[in-house]
Write a protein that holds these residues in place. Structure first.
Motif, PDB file in Angstrom:
ATOM      1  N   ARG A   8       0.838  -1.211   0.000  1.00  0.00           N
ATOM      2  CA  ARG A   8       0.000   0.000   0.000  1.00  0.00           C
ATOM      3  C   ARG A   8       0.868   1.254   0.000  1.00  0.00           C
ATOM      4  O   ARG A   8       0.660   2.172  -0.800  1.00  0.00           O
ATOM      5  CB  ARG A   8      -0.925  -0.012   1.221  1.00  0.00           C
ATOM      6  CG  ARG A   8      -1.747   1.255   1.376  1.00  0.00           C
ATOM      7  CD  ARG A   8      -2.704   1.176   2.543  1.00  0.00           C
ATOM      8  NE  ARG A   8      -2.088   0.992   3.840  1.00  0.00           N
ATOM      9  CZ  ARG A   8      -1.525   1.969   4.564  1.00  0.00           C
ATOM     10  NH1 ARG A   8      -1.475   3.200   4.105  1.00  0.00           N
ATOM     11  NH2 ARG A   8      -1.005   1.707   5.753  1.00  0.00           N
ATOM     12  N   LEU A   9       1.864   1.280   0.873  1.00  0.00           N
ATOM     13  CA  LEU A   9       2.725   2.458   0.974  1.00  0.00           C
ATOM     14  C   LEU A   9       3.605   2.637  -0.263  1.00  0.00           C
ATOM     15  O   LEU A   9       3.909   3.768  -0.647  1.00  0.00           O
ATOM     16  CB  LEU A   9       3.578   2.376   2.239  1.00  0.00           C
ATOM     17  CG  LEU A   9       2.793   2.451   3.556  1.00  0.00           C
ATOM     18  CD1 LEU A   9       3.721   2.255   4.743  1.00  0.00           C
ATOM     19  CD2 LEU A   9       2.023   3.758   3.663  1.00  0.00           C
ATOM     20  N   LYS A  16      -7.429   4.945   3.756  1.00  0.00           N
ATOM     21  CA  LYS A  16      -8.713   5.466   3.289  1.00  0.00           C
ATOM     22  C   LYS A  16      -8.825   5.382   1.764  1.00  0.00           C
ATOM     23  O   LYS A  16      -9.850   4.948   1.232  1.00  0.00           O
ATOM     24  CB  LYS A  16      -8.884   6.916   3.754  1.00  0.00           C
ATOM     25  CG  LYS A  16     -10.226   7.508   3.440  1.00  0.00           C
ATOM     26  CD  LYS A  16     -10.345   8.910   4.036  1.00  0.00           C
ATOM     27  CE  LYS A  16     -11.730   9.478   3.814  1.00  0.00           C
ATOM     28  NZ  LYS A  16     -11.896  10.774   4.481  1.00  0.00           N
ATOM     29  N   SER A  17      -7.766   5.774   1.059  1.00  0.00           N
ATOM     30  CA  SER A  17      -7.829   5.740  -0.406  1.00  0.00           C
ATOM     31  C   SER A  17      -7.858   4.304  -0.929  1.00  0.00           C
ATOM     32  O   SER A  17      -8.577   4.003  -1.883  1.00  0.00           O
ATOM     33  CB  SER A  17      -6.675   6.530  -1.025  1.00  0.00           C
ATOM     34  OG  SER A  17      -5.432   6.001  -0.636  1.00  0.00           O
ATOM     35  N   GLY A  23     -13.348  -0.820  -2.455  1.00  0.00           N
ATOM     36  CA  GLY A  23     -14.770  -0.947  -2.141  1.00  0.00           C
ATOM     37  C   GLY A  23     -15.026  -1.652  -0.820  1.00  0.00           C
ATOM     38  O   GLY A  23     -16.024  -2.356  -0.665  1.00  0.00           O
ATOM     39  N   ILE A  24     -14.108  -1.473   0.124  1.00  0.00           N
ATOM     40  CA  ILE A  24     -14.260  -2.068   1.455  1.00  0.00           C
ATOM     41  C   ILE A  24     -14.033  -0.987   2.504  1.00  0.00           C
ATOM     42  O   ILE A  24     -13.637   0.128   2.177  1.00  0.00           O
ATOM     43  CB  ILE A  24     -13.276  -3.243   1.669  1.00  0.00           C
ATOM     44  CG1 ILE A  24     -11.826  -2.780   1.497  1.00  0.00           C
ATOM     45  CG2 ILE A  24     -13.586  -4.392   0.728  1.00  0.00           C
ATOM     46  CD1 ILE A  24     -10.802  -3.852   1.771  1.00  0.00           C
ATOM     47  N   SER A  25     -14.257  -1.333   3.758  1.00  0.00           N
ATOM     48  CA  SER A  25     -14.099  -0.333   4.812  1.00  0.00           C
ATOM     49  C   SER A  25     -12.627  -0.147   5.182  1.00  0.00           C
ATOM     50  O   SER A  25     -11.806  -1.054   5.030  1.00  0.00           O
ATOM     51  CB  SER A  25     -14.884  -0.744   6.057  1.00  0.00           C
ATOM     52  OG  SER A  25     -14.286  -1.866   6.666  1.00  0.00           O
ATOM     53  N   THR A  48      -6.682  -6.731  -6.012  1.00  0.00           N
ATOM     54  CA  THR A  48      -7.061  -6.128  -7.291  1.00  0.00           C
ATOM     55  C   THR A  48      -6.744  -4.638  -7.290  1.00  0.00           C
ATOM     56  O   THR A  48      -6.175  -4.116  -8.256  1.00  0.00           O
ATOM     57  CB  THR A  48      -8.556  -6.365  -7.570  1.00  0.00           C
ATOM     58  OG1 THR A  48      -8.799  -7.779  -7.591  1.00  0.00           O
ATOM     59  CG2 THR A  48      -8.973  -5.766  -8.900  1.00  0.00           C
ATOM     60  N   ALA A  49      -7.076  -3.958  -6.211  1.00  0.00           N
ATOM     61  CA  ALA A  49      -6.808  -2.521  -6.115  1.00  0.00           C
ATOM     62  C   ALA A  49      -5.312  -2.222  -6.141  1.00  0.00           C
ATOM     63  O   ALA A  49      -4.888  -1.195  -6.661  1.00  0.00           O
ATOM     64  CB  ALA A  49      -7.443  -1.955  -4.844  1.00  0.00           C
ATOM     65  N   LEU A  50      -4.505  -3.142  -5.596  1.00  0.00           N
ATOM     66  CA  LEU A  50      -3.052  -2.948  -5.565  1.00  0.00           C
ATOM     67  C   LEU A  50      -2.344  -3.569  -6.774  1.00  0.00           C
ATOM     68  O   LEU A  50      -1.122  -3.601  -6.827  1.00  0.00           O
ATOM     69  CB  LEU A  50      -2.470  -3.551  -4.275  1.00  0.00           C
ATOM     70  CG  LEU A  50      -2.854  -2.872  -2.972  1.00  0.00           C
ATOM     71  CD1 LEU A  50      -2.350  -3.679  -1.784  1.00  0.00           C
ATOM     72  CD2 LEU A  50      -2.305  -1.451  -2.929  1.00  0.00           C
ATOM     73  N   SER A  51      -3.123  -4.084  -7.718  1.00  0.00           N
ATOM     74  CA  SER A  51      -2.567  -4.779  -8.893  1.00  0.00           C
ATOM     75  C   SER A  51      -1.666  -5.934  -8.471  1.00  0.00           C
ATOM     76  O   SER A  51      -0.580  -6.133  -9.016  1.00  0.00           O
ATOM     77  CB  SER A  51      -1.800  -3.806  -9.790  1.00  0.00           C
ATOM     78  OG  SER A  51      -2.651  -2.790 -10.250  1.00  0.00           O
TER      79      SER A  51
END
Length: 81
Positions: A8-9, A16-17, A23-25, A48-51
């Protein structure tokens, strides 16, 4: 550092982003990064969001025999119950 947090970093994303992208909390991401608890659905959404879906797919990769000799060596037997 936890690999999920590192990923993520590395993409310069806040919890949050990433939560919004996946699409999760945000609390789901926080819980996952702190103690590893997550549902499979949420894990796939984060990946998926992080590829990073390739890494998930590698966990389930099953190599298939490529030759008749390899098939014979698998030790499969026929029998009755």
């Amino acid at each position: 550092m936890i690999p999920a947090r590192e990923a993520r970093l590395a993409q310069n994303l806040s919890r949050k982003s990433l939560a919004k992208m996946a699409g999760i909390s945000e609390s789901t991401i926080k819980r996952f990064e702190s103690n590893g608890q997550i549902t499979l659905d949420a894990l796939i959404l984060i990946a998926t969001a992080l590829s990073a879906t390739r890494q998930i797919a590698e966990l389930f990769k099953h190599e298939q025999p490529v030759s008749f000799e390899e098939i014979k060596q698998t030790g499969r037997t026929r029998g009755r119950r």
